[in-house]
Design a protein around this motif. Structure first.
Motif, PDB file in Angstrom:
ATOM      1  N   ASN A  54       0.865  -1.177   0.000  1.00 55.09           N
ATOM      2  CA  ASN A  54       0.000   0.000   0.000  1.00 55.09           C
ATOM      3  C   ASN A  54       0.897   1.221   0.000  1.00 55.09           C
ATOM      4  OD1 ASN A  54      -1.724   2.149   0.521  1.00 55.09           O
ATOM      5  ND2 ASN A  54      -3.017   0.968   1.908  1.00 55.09           N
ATOM      6  N   THR A  55       1.101   1.801  -1.170  1.00 58.22           N
ATOM      7  CA  THR A  55       2.052   2.903  -1.293  1.00 58.22           C
ATOM      8  C   THR A  55       1.608   4.143  -0.530  1.00 58.22           C
ATOM      9  OG1 THR A  55       1.041   3.649  -3.367  1.00 58.22           O
ATOM     10  CG2 THR A  55       2.847   2.073  -3.537  1.00 58.22           C
ATOM     11  N   LEU A  83      10.391   6.933   3.142  1.00 55.57           N
ATOM     12  CA  LEU A  83      10.734   5.518   3.261  1.00 55.57           C
ATOM     13  C   LEU A  83      10.297   4.677   2.068  1.00 55.57           C
ATOM     14  CD1 LEU A  83       9.846   4.822   7.019  1.00 55.57           C
ATOM     15  CD2 LEU A  83      12.092   5.315   6.016  1.00 55.57           C
ATOM     16  N   ILE A  84       9.517   5.251   1.154  1.00 53.76           N
ATOM     17  CA  ILE A  84       8.900   4.424   0.125  1.00 53.76           C
ATOM     18  C   ILE A  84       9.928   3.820  -0.830  1.00 53.76           C
ATOM     19  CG2 ILE A  84       8.428   6.328  -1.491  1.00 53.76           C
ATOM     20  CD1 ILE A  84       5.719   4.865  -2.020  1.00 53.76           C
ATOM     21  N   GLU A  85      10.984   4.567  -1.158  1.00 52.21           N
ATOM     22  CA  GLU A  85      11.989   4.011  -2.060  1.00 52.21           C
ATOM     23  C   GLU A  85      12.707   2.836  -1.409  1.00 52.21           C
ATOM     24  OE1 GLU A  85      14.504   6.704  -4.225  1.00 52.21           O
ATOM     25  OE2 GLU A  85      13.060   8.333  -3.991  1.00 52.21           O
ATOM     26  N   SER A  86      12.991   2.951  -0.121  1.00 54.28           N
ATOM     27  CA  SER A  86      13.617   1.841   0.590  1.00 54.28           C
ATOM     28  C   SER A  86      12.695   0.630   0.628  1.00 54.28           C
ATOM     29  CB  SER A  86      13.979   2.274   2.009  1.00 54.28           C
ATOM     30  OG  SER A  86      14.451   1.182   2.767  1.00 54.28           O
ATOM     31  N   GLU A  87      11.393   0.857   0.837  1.00 54.57           N
ATOM     32  CA  GLU A  87      10.433  -0.250   0.864  1.00 54.57           C
ATOM     33  C   GLU A  87      10.375  -0.964  -0.481  1.00 54.57           C
ATOM     34  OE1 GLU A  87       8.029  -1.668   3.061  1.00 54.57           O
ATOM     35  OE2 GLU A  87       9.356  -0.803   4.563  1.00 54.57           O
ATOM     36  N   LEU A  88      10.365  -0.199  -1.560  1.00 54.15           N
ATOM     37  CA  LEU A  88      10.222  -0.805  -2.884  1.00 54.15           C
ATOM     38  C   LEU A  88      11.521  -1.425  -3.387  1.00 54.15           C
ATOM     39  CD1 LEU A  88       7.999   1.805  -4.765  1.00 54.15           C
ATOM     40  CD2 LEU A  88       7.305  -0.395  -3.816  1.00 54.15           C
ATOM     41  N   GLU A 112      -2.955   1.848  -4.300  1.00 54.02           N
ATOM     42  CA  GLU A 112      -3.017   3.303  -4.114  1.00 54.02           C
ATOM     43  C   GLU A 112      -1.851   3.994  -4.813  1.00 54.02           C
ATOM     44  OE1 GLU A 112      -5.677   4.277  -3.150  1.00 54.02           O
ATOM     45  OE2 GLU A 112      -6.530   2.767  -1.826  1.00 54.02           O
ATOM     46  N   ILE A 113      -1.595   3.619  -6.052  1.00 50.68           N
ATOM     47  CA  ILE A 113      -0.465   4.155  -6.799  1.00 50.68           C
ATOM     48  C   ILE A 113      -0.599   5.661  -7.018  1.00 50.68           C
ATOM     49  CG2 ILE A 113      -1.454   3.778  -9.094  1.00 50.68           C
ATOM     50  CD1 ILE A 113       2.176   3.026  -8.097  1.00 50.68           C
ATOM     51  N   GLY A 114      -1.822   6.163  -7.006  1.00 50.84           N
ATOM     52  CA  GLY A 114      -2.036   7.590  -7.203  1.00 50.84           C
ATOM     53  C   GLY A 114      -1.504   8.449  -6.072  1.00 50.84           C
ATOM     54  N   ASP A 115      -1.187   7.832  -4.921  1.00 45.37           N
ATOM     55  CA  ASP A 115      -0.673   8.580  -3.776  1.00 45.37           C
ATOM     56  C   ASP A 115       0.846   8.512  -3.669  1.00 45.37           C
ATOM     57  OD1 ASP A 115      -3.243   9.310  -2.883  1.00 45.37           O
ATOM     58  OD2 ASP A 115      -3.506   7.328  -2.009  1.00 45.37           O
ATOM     59  N   MET A 116       1.508   7.933  -4.661  1.00 44.48           N
ATOM     60  CA  MET A 116       2.963   7.796  -4.603  1.00 44.48           C
ATOM     61  C   MET A 116       3.636   9.143  -4.861  1.00 44.48           C
ATOM     62  SD  MET A 116       5.427   5.298  -6.884  1.00 44.48           S
ATOM     63  CE  MET A 116       5.097   3.825  -5.918  1.00 44.48           C
TER      64      MET A 116
END
Length: 469
Positions: A192-193, A200-205, A236-240
């Motif tokens: 769930n982006t 932190l999102i880049e580290s998660e992906l 929820e790619i629209g919230d990235m």
């Protein structure tokens, strides 16, 4: 051009024959599997149009014999059993197309013409049949369109973008594509982006190397690598955030990633399925979503209808959830016809998710095994009251109690009340939206950036809600 039509309903057989003959086909009709096999053994046909449930057997289960008699002949399957399982079974036979009943007769005729002129008709079923039984429920025309799109992407790795309102079941579609498709032996990784802080999102992906940033005490494998050989579902790619969108696009284009803080180029092999409840095109125009990423993701769009647009599916969904509730230890119940009809008339703004939660609550509270409309109506009324009063009356009562207890000095009421209620209000909004900051901001009626700023100032970490109080 010759077509063999296998249909045991005379009225349907006559209508299909007339439509195909109007297209210039010579149609031979029969109504059983035995007659089908006899005709195929004695003369060539350029296409087969067959029903599933026939007087002497299942038209899908016996397609193997058709392949032996006419290996290259395209097959078009018709069925009144309008479930995802039937659509997948039809696809597994190598069928050129599957039509749920009722269908558009002109579309059927056009499809037969395409099948006859196509050299791409499949010549046999997959060696291994996929697993069926996923909880995608509904026989409405809107869900039939979804099932047909799912079957078209099972045996390829085209990127899929699942669109639909919150609660419509977008992750279930992604799971169906994975578990019924050729990557089912690999992992299914869902992210769930919107629930991951931007930093932190880049580290998660993509993962990170030891020492890449403060707190990175060891190498971490990201979701892309975890999904290797399987499917990565980006919800929820629209919230990235835009920066992460850029790195995601690069990964999709090259098939490689770099961990944060790393230089090694890592090859990844994961099918990408993305989902959003947002309209991405206005976001592209506003500069908040990359247009090139949209086109990379939107190779095969699948749009899930809101529940209010498929009210006919509500009784089947309700009964399905009653069965699930029983399997999870709740009392056994059956749904009466008047209760099903009452449920079908509700707006279900939260879609299938809201219906599921309501049915579980109903299963817990209902006293009789047969649930009728009289049992359902009070709980519907109570739910509506709770939704309308939760924020209004609840906060009003809490503020009144606080003022009576604390008695702040004149000229200081606003600041004192704000300090007392802002943190619990923000926590409540985050819990109500499962940590989704965009939805929490919408619920509170503030800008998302304002929400993030206040969360930081209040020392609230949305990723750690289970510890917050």
């Amino acid at each position: 051009m010759t077509v063999l039509l296998v249909e045991d309903d005379p009225s349907i057989s006559i209508v299909i024959t007339a439509a195909l003959e109007a297209e210039g086909f010579a149609v031979t009709r029969c109504d059983s599997i035995a007659d089908r096999d006899r005709l195929l053994a004695n003369q060539p046909f350029e296409a087969l149009v067959t029903d599933v449930m026939l007087t002497d057997g299942d038209g899908i289960e016996t397609i193997g014999r058709v392949r032996q008699l006419a290996p290259d002949m395209p097959v078009i399957i018709l069925s009144a059993q309008n479930t995802l399982d039937t659509a997948v079974r039809a696809s597994d036979t190598g069928a050129f197309e599957y039509f749920p009943k009722p269908f558009d007769i002109d579309e059927l005729a056009r499809t037969v013409r395409q099948a006859v002129g196509s050299s791409a008709a499949r010549t046999g079923p997959d060696e291994e049949a996929p697993v069926a039984g996923l909880p995608l429920v509904g026989r409405s025309a809107a869900m039939q369109a979804v099932y047909r799109m799912i079957t078209r992407v099972l045996r390829n790795d085209l990127t899929v973008l699942v669109l639909g309102e919150s609660g419509t079941g977008k992750e279930l579609v992604a799971e169906a594509i994975h578990q019924l498709g050729h990557r089912r032996a690999g992992p299914f990784i869902a992210v769930n982006t919107a629930a991951i802080p931007a930093e932190l999102i880049e580290s998660e992906l993509f993962g990170h190397e030891k020492g890449a940033f403060t707190g990175a005490v060891a190498r971490s494998i990201g979701k892309f690598e975890q999904a290797n050989g399987g499917t990565l579902f980006l919800d929820e790619i629209g919230d990235m955030p835009m920066q992460a969108q850029t790195r995601l696009l690069r990964a999709l284009q090259s098939g490689t990633i770099h961990r944060v803080g790393g230089r090694e180029e890592i090859k990844v092999d994961a099918r990408i399925i993305a989902a959003t409840n947002r309209d991405l095109e206005p976001m592209i125009a506003a500069g908040t979503f990359r247009e090139d990423l949209f086109y990379r993701l939107n190779v095969v769009p699948i749009t899930l209808p809101p529940l209010r647009e498929r009210a006919d599916d509500v009784p089947a969904l309700a009964r399905h959830f009653l069965q699930l509730a029983m399997s999870e230890g709740l009392p056994r119940h059956q749904l009466a016809a008047d209760a099903a009809e009452l449920l079908s008339r509700q707006p279900w703004r939260g879609n299938v998710r809201e219906l599921r939660n309501f049915i579980y609550r109903l299963a817990l509270l209902a006293r009789e095994e047969l649930i009728d409309a009289e049992s359902v109506a009070p709980l519907l009324a109570q739910t509506a009251r709770n939704e309308g009063e939760a924020i209004g009356s609840g906060l009003d009562g809490a503020v009144t109690d606080w003022l009576a207890t604390h008695r702040p000095s004149a000229g200081n009421v606003y600041d004192a009340a704000l300090a007392a209620f802002e943190r619990p209000l923000f926590l409540h909004a985050l819990r109500e939206t499962a940590g989704n900051q965009l939805r929490a901001a919408q619920l509170l009626g503030i800008n998302r950036n304002t929400l993030r700023k206040r969360l930081h100032e209040l020392d609230i970490d949305p990723a750690d809600l289970h510890r917050l109080s």
